[in-house]
Design a protein around this motif. Structure first.
Motif, short mmCIF file in Angstrom:
data_model
loop_
_atom_site.label_atom_id
_atom_site.label_comp_id
_atom_site.label_asym_id
_atom_site.label_seq_id
_atom_site.Cartn_x
_atom_site.Cartn_y
_atom_site.Cartn_z
N CYS A 131 0.78 -1.25 0.09
CA CYS A 131 0.11 0.10 0.06
C CYS A 131 0.70 1.26 -0.03
O CYS A 131 2.30 1.24 0.44
CB CYS A 131 -0.81 0.01 1.44
SG CYS A 131 -2.05 -1.49 1.53
N GLY A 132 0.30 2.33 -0.40
CA GLY A 132 1.07 3.62 -0.26
C GLY A 132 2.50 3.60 -0.89
O GLY A 132 2.61 3.36 -2.17
N SER A 177 4.96 2.08 -0.11
CA SER A 177 5.55 0.87 -0.14
C SER A 177 5.05 0.14 -1.73
O SER A 177 5.73 -0.68 -2.29
CB SER A 177 5.06 0.04 0.89
OG SER A 177 5.52 0.35 1.94
N ILE A 229 5.50 -5.78 0.70
CA ILE A 229 6.25 -4.78 1.13
C ILE A 229 5.60 -3.87 2.10
O ILE A 229 4.61 -3.46 1.86
CB ILE A 229 6.76 -3.99 -0.07
CG1 ILE A 229 7.28 -4.78 -1.52
CG2 ILE A 229 7.89 -2.97 0.44
CD1 ILE A 229 7.65 -3.99 -2.43
N SER A 230 6.30 -3.53 3.19
CA SER A 230 5.59 -2.85 4.37
C SER A 230 6.71 -2.37 5.30
O SER A 230 7.59 -2.94 5.69
CB SER A 230 4.92 -3.63 5.14
OG SER A 230 4.16 -2.87 6.29
N SER A 235 5.90 -0.59 8.26
CA SER A 235 5.62 -0.81 9.58
C SER A 235 5.54 -2.52 9.91
O SER A 235 5.67 -2.81 10.94
CB SER A 235 4.39 -0.34 9.85
OG SER A 235 3.29 -0.86 9.04
N GLY A 236 5.05 -3.22 8.89
CA GLY A 236 4.83 -4.71 8.96
C GLY A 236 3.56 -4.92 9.69
O GLY A 236 3.03 -5.96 9.99
N THR A 273 0.22 -3.17 8.49
CA THR A 273 -0.88 -2.84 7.41
C THR A 273 -1.95 -3.81 7.34
O THR A 273 -1.38 -4.90 6.79
CB THR A 273 -0.21 -2.24 6.10
OG1 THR A 273 0.91 -1.22 6.49
CG2 THR A 273 -1.24 -1.66 5.12
N VAL A 275 5.29 10.41 9.82
CA VAL A 275 4.46 9.75 9.31
C VAL A 275 4.82 9.55 7.77
O VAL A 275 4.28 8.55 7.15
CB VAL A 275 2.83 10.05 9.48
CG1 VAL A 275 1.77 9.71 8.39
CG2 VAL A 275 2.47 10.14 10.87
N ALA A 276 5.33 10.46 7.34
CA ALA A 276 5.53 10.51 5.45
C ALA A 276 6.80 9.32 5.50
O ALA A 276 7.73 9.98 6.20
CB ALA A 276 5.95 11.86 5.16
N SER A 277 6.47 8.64 4.83
CA SER A 277 7.64 7.46 4.52
C SER A 277 8.88 8.05 3.55
O SER A 277 8.52 8.44 2.66
CB SER A 277 7.27 6.25 4.06
OG SER A 277 8.22 5.40 4.04
N GLN A 317 13.57 0.14 1.17
CA GLN A 317 12.86 -0.73 0.20
C GLN A 317 13.49 -1.11 -1.19
O GLN A 317 13.88 -2.09 -1.71
CB GLN A 317 11.33 -0.40 -0.06
CG GLN A 317 10.74 -0.78 1.33
CD GLN A 317 9.40 0.16 1.36
OE1 GLN A 317 9.02 0.90 0.46
NE2 GLN A 317 8.47 -0.20 2.37
N LEU A 326 2.38 12.08 -3.94
CA LEU A 326 1.99 11.71 -2.51
C LEU A 326 2.55 12.29 -1.33
O LEU A 326 1.70 12.66 -0.21
CB LEU A 326 2.35 10.01 -2.26
CG LEU A 326 1.79 9.41 -1.02
CD1 LEU A 326 0.17 9.77 -0.78
CD2 LEU A 326 2.10 7.94 -0.86
N LYS A 327 3.82 12.46 -1.37
CA LYS A 327 4.49 13.26 -0.20
C LYS A 327 4.02 14.47 -0.17
O LYS A 327 3.66 15.09 0.91
CB LYS A 327 6.21 13.51 -0.74
CG LYS A 327 6.89 12.25 -0.33
CD LYS A 327 6.87 11.55 0.98
CE LYS A 327 6.13 10.61 1.45
NZ LYS A 327 6.42 8.94 1.07
N GLU A 350 0.43 14.60 1.04
CA GLU A 350 0.11 14.07 2.87
C GLU A 350 0.46 14.82 3.73
O GLU A 350 0.00 15.07 4.55
CB GLU A 350 0.47 12.76 2.98
CG GLU A 350 1.83 12.20 2.81
CD GLU A 350 2.48 11.12 2.93
OE1 GLU A 350 1.72 10.17 3.66
OE2 GLU A 350 3.49 10.69 2.47
N VAL A 369 -1.15 1.79 9.19
CA VAL A 369 -2.75 1.62 9.21
C VAL A 369 -3.26 0.30 9.35
O VAL A 369 -3.36 -0.60 8.71
CB VAL A 369 -3.02 2.11 7.72
CG1 VAL A 369 -4.52 2.03 7.44
CG2 VAL A 369 -2.44 3.48 7.20
C1 F6R Z 1 3.39 7.42 2.78
C2 F6R Z 1 2.99 6.27 3.77
C3 F6R Z 1 1.90 5.74 3.68
C4 F6R Z 1 2.42 3.85 3.80
C5 F6R Z 1 1.34 2.94 3.71
C6 F6R Z 1 1.81 1.48 3.77
O1 F6R Z 1 4.21 8.31 3.06
O2 F6R Z 1 3.44 6.63 4.80
O3 F6R Z 1 1.42 5.54 2.47
O4 F6R Z 1 3.34 4.03 2.77
O5 F6R Z 1 0.26 3.08 4.73
O6 F6R Z 1 2.59 1.52 5.11
P1 F6R Z 1 3.61 0.17 5.14
O7 F6R Z 1 4.62 0.48 4.45
O8 F6R Z 1 3.87 0.39 6.74
O9 F6R Z 1 2.77 -0.99 5.00
#
Ligand code: F6R
Length: 366
Positions: free
Chosen positions: A58-59, A61, A104-105, A107-108, A110, A156-158, A165, A242-243, A246, A363
């Motif tokens: 998602c997002g 990732s 791919i995540s 946080s692990g 989602t 929060v913004a990845s 990744q 997206l950056k 958000e 999330v």
């Molecule tokens: C964007 C952002 C979100 C995550 C998405 C997936 O900056 O942080 O779009 O990338 O919620 O999260 P993970 O990678 O933790 O599964």
């Protein structure tokens, strides 16, 4: 705790030189010509012989997954599908014997990605994880996996999780290609050497910070932004958009540059800044024409170019130069100025960049 930076996001952007290096440490040794990914040792054969790879995420990732699609296809010649985990899980997807799923995540945790993995597993697929958080639910649910080792990501913004990744996915694709003999030994070694040079190239991008601050000041009041790129830089356009949305709450869209003529070109005027990622790669000439099309319609353009580009500065309103690298690794470098742009614009607009409204770091709801 923020190491002298005003926000975690900025600290984490600047940590990328280090985090990409950490991600390769103990795995990649270009001098010795070795690439070892212990985390996927047992299922390596499955990956090498995969009929198809399905990436779920998602997002941000998911954007890393799009880059990985191009890498696996280019290096290892394996067909790849990249799925939003939330769509994949609610369809009745076709999963065949011999398919390998990569989740791919950062946080692990989602929820949608976890559910997509469960579905794939229940249909007999091998599921590999690319996670940042050790011992997370996604790491535990995977058959095997490779950690990104980017360190805790607080903003929060990845940012640094994304480039880590990309580093892990590049290593998996290269290793798979080496086993499948779809890359010559010489090319393989060249890629290892180039990957080792990426942290220094990312660090070079930090020198752009002052220039990007000036550009941000000029564009901070825009209501919309378009981000365009092609090939490996198409997912970078999505990620840049997206950056920006958000953390600054400016509406932004990312598109493959060639799709502009199929609709978004109607939006172009002085009020709609366009960010191009137009580094010197196989689609360079085409993107240059897209820049000309925008300029001809009165659009204002900011362009990420390869250092030394002599053509684009003549047509663009602003250029930011990034170091040269191969097409496949360019996203790790070209995304950095876009992270900085969104950061500065958001700060100038008085936004809470580390904790944007309505968003959570993991999330865990569907
Ligand atoms: C964007 C952002 C979100 C995550 C998405 C997936 O900056 O942080 O779009 O990338 O919620 O999260 P993970 O990678 O933790 O599964």
């Amino acid at each position: 705790e923020k190491g002298g930076f005003e926000h975690f996001m900025l600290k984490e952007i600047y940590e990328q030189e280090r985090s990409i290096f950490d991600c390769m440490r103990g795995r990649l040794n270009a001098e010795a010509g070795t690439l070892t990914l212990g985390g996927i040792h047992h299922y390596q054969e499955h990956l090498i012989n995969a009929n198809r790879i399905i990436i779920v995420a998602c997002g941000t990732s998911w954007h890393a997954g799009l880059v990985a699609e191009y890498m696996f296809e280019e290096f290892a010649r394996i067909p790849v599908e990249v799925e939003y985990a939330s769509e994949f899980r609610y369809r009745n997807p076709v999963i065949n014997k011999g398919d390998v799923v990569i989740a791919i995540s950062q946080s692990g945790e989602t929820a949608d990605t976890l559910a997509a993995m469960e579905l794939a597993k229940s249909q007999g697929a091998i599921v590999l994880g690319v996670c940042n958080v050790v011992g997370s639910s996604i790491a535990r649910l995977s058959h095997e996996g490779v950690y990104t080792h980017a360190g805790p990501e607080i903003g929060v913004a990845s940012t640094k999780a994304f480039t880590a990744q990309l580093t892990v996915l590049a290593m998996i694709a290269l290793k798979t290609a080496w086993h499948r003999k779809t890359l010559s030994e010489a090319r393989f070694l060249e890629y290892l050497c180039e990957l080792e040079r990426i942290p220094a190239k990312v660090a070079k991008c930090f020198e752009l910070n002052d220039k990007i601050t000036v550009i941000s000041e000029l564009f901070k009041d825009a209501r919309n932004f378009l981000y365009l790129g092609r090939g490996y830089n198409f997912p970078v356009a999505l990620e840049g958009a997206l950056k920006l949305k958000e953390i600054s709450y400016i509406h932004a869209e990312g598109y493959p540059a060639a799709e502009m003529k199929h609709g978004p070109i109607a939006l172009i005027d002085e009020e709609m800044p366009v960010v191009f990622i137009a580094t010197r790669d196989s689609s360079y000439d085409k993107v240059v024409s897209n820049i000309q099309e925008v300029k001809a319609r009165g659009g204002r353009v900011i362009v990420v170019v390869t250092k030394g580009d002599a053509l684009i500065p003549k047509m663009a309103d602003f250029v930011v130069e990034v170091p040269k690298t191969c097409d496949a690794f360019m996203p790790m470098v070209s995304v950095v100025p876009l992270q900085l742009l969104s950061y500065h614009i958001a700060v100038m607009r008085g936004c809470n960049v580390d904790q944007p409204r309505n968003l959570a770091k993991s999330v865990t709801v569907e």
